[in-house]
Design a protein around this motif. Structure first.
Motif, mmCIF file in Angstrom:
data_model
loop_
_atom_site.group_PDB
_atom_site.id
_atom_site.type_symbol
_atom_site.label_atom_id
_atom_site.label_comp_id
_atom_site.label_asym_id
_atom_site.label_seq_id
_atom_site.Cartn_x
_atom_site.Cartn_y
_atom_site.Cartn_z
ATOM 1 N N ILE A 61 0.835 -1.208 0.000
ATOM 2 C CA ILE A 61 0.000 0.000 0.000
ATOM 3 C C ILE A 61 0.867 1.254 0.000
ATOM 4 C CG2 ILE A 61 -1.650 1.350 1.356
ATOM 5 C CD1 ILE A 61 -2.843 -1.345 2.301
ATOM 6 N N LEU A 62 1.890 1.270 0.844
ATOM 7 C CA LEU A 62 2.769 2.433 0.926
ATOM 8 C C LEU A 62 3.530 2.646 -0.380
ATOM 9 C CD1 LEU A 62 4.204 1.969 4.544
ATOM 10 C CD2 LEU A 62 2.448 3.594 3.790
ATOM 11 N N SER A 63 4.035 1.555 -0.957
ATOM 12 C CA SER A 63 4.789 1.695 -2.202
ATOM 13 C C SER A 63 3.881 2.053 -3.376
ATOM 14 C CB SER A 63 5.572 0.416 -2.507
ATOM 15 O OG SER A 63 4.708 -0.699 -2.648
ATOM 16 N N MET A 64 2.617 1.574 -3.374
ATOM 17 C CA MET A 64 1.655 1.990 -4.395
ATOM 18 C C MET A 64 1.444 3.492 -4.355
ATOM 19 S SD MET A 64 -1.469 -0.768 -4.185
ATOM 20 C CE MET A 64 -1.118 -2.507 -3.961
ATOM 21 N N ALA A 65 1.245 4.021 -3.145
ATOM 22 C CA ALA A 65 1.030 5.453 -2.983
ATOM 23 C C ALA A 65 2.229 6.237 -3.490
ATOM 24 C CB ALA A 65 0.756 5.776 -1.517
#
Length: 283
Positions: free
Chosen positions: A270-274
């Protein structure tokens, strides 16, 4: 359809298809206002993963029955043979309407792409091909996940990704698959299922995964000049070094540890997608 079908789609493992789908939208303005974007995002969540993991479960009943990490929404279901026998029909019912809608929206090229994506999963799971038990080709065929990026660009009228981006996404798919194989070494051996991890054993498989992570980190820094994503991958690689040489070594993970890793991977995804959407570095 019921909650068992949702388990079969493995919500805890939706992140590869969602992550790859989102990559082409980096630096795109207002993409979230588009109906095709949301329809595509819906498709790469439950329907596509229901197809991918449903076909997997249909042919893997013996290995799944002795796999202690199965039977939950994180890693997938344990379904009876009777239930699995009706799975192909339900997958068809779920997938077919999307194929019709996407073909209407994007034309013949989209239809051919979707047929190709289905074909890759058939080759992977069904005899006489059953590439899933032909190491190392069961890892190499994970390049099929990259078709999710082609799906995103075709559906949303985006520019094609560079070969460097596609190479990175392929390495990402390889590394994610090896992680699953490492967790499944024991049940796969019991079921006499051949995988790269059962042949290399745990330590060498982890070292292969480490090599891929280091390569990904270097290429992200060298090609895309993204120090943030490169550092993220490097941190994961550092943890794997500690895993291999200090903490776990040849010892298998417990169920609690595997679940903890699963939640941690989803959070990091999720963090890397953002970050990828914000920075647009991969496009």
């Amino acid at each position: 359809m019921n909650l068992l079908d949702l388990k079969i789609s493995r919500p805890g493992l939706w992140f590869p298809t969602i992550w790859i789908y989102l990559v082409p939208f980096g630096n795109q303005e207002g993409f979230w206002k588009s109906f095709p974007f949301w329809l595509g995002l819906l498709f790469v969540s439950f329907p596509l993963n229901y197809l991918v993991y449903g076909l997997n479960d249909y042919n893997d009943e013996e290995a799944d029955a002795v796999n202690k990490r199965k039977g939950n929404f994180l890693f997938g279901a344990k379904a009876s043979r009777e239930y699995l026998d009706g799975l192909l029909k339900k997958i068809t019912i779920v997938i077919l309407p999307f194929m019709v809608i996407f073909t209407y929206l994007s034309g013949l090229r989209m239809l051919l792409l979707l047929v190709f994506m289905i074909g890759v999963n058939v080759l992977y799971n069904f005899k006489p091909f059953r590439i899933k038990e032909r190491p190392p080709f069961e890892i190499l065929i994970q390049v099929g996940y990259v078709m999710t990026a082609f799906f995103a660009t075709e559906l949303n009228g985006l520019e094609s990704l560079s070969w460097q981006t596609l190479t990175y996404l392929s390495l990402f798919a390889f590394q994610a698959h090896i992680a699953g194989e490492i967790m499944d070494i024991e049940p796969d051996l019991v079921a006499k299922k051949r995988t790269t991890a059962t042949l290399l054993k745990r330590k060498k498989s982890k070292l292969l995964m480490l090599l891929l992570l280091l390569l990904e980190s270097f290429l992200v820094w060298y090609w895309f000049h993204d120090a943030v994503l490169a550092s993220f991958l490097g941190t994961f690689a550092l943890w794997l070094v500690l895993d291999v040489f200090i903490f776990f070594k040849e010892q298998p993970y417990t169920l609690s540890q595997m679940k903890l890793f699963g939640y941690a991977i989803n959070l990091s995804a999720i963090l890397s997608m953002a970050w990828v959407l914000y920075s647009g570095s991969l496009v």
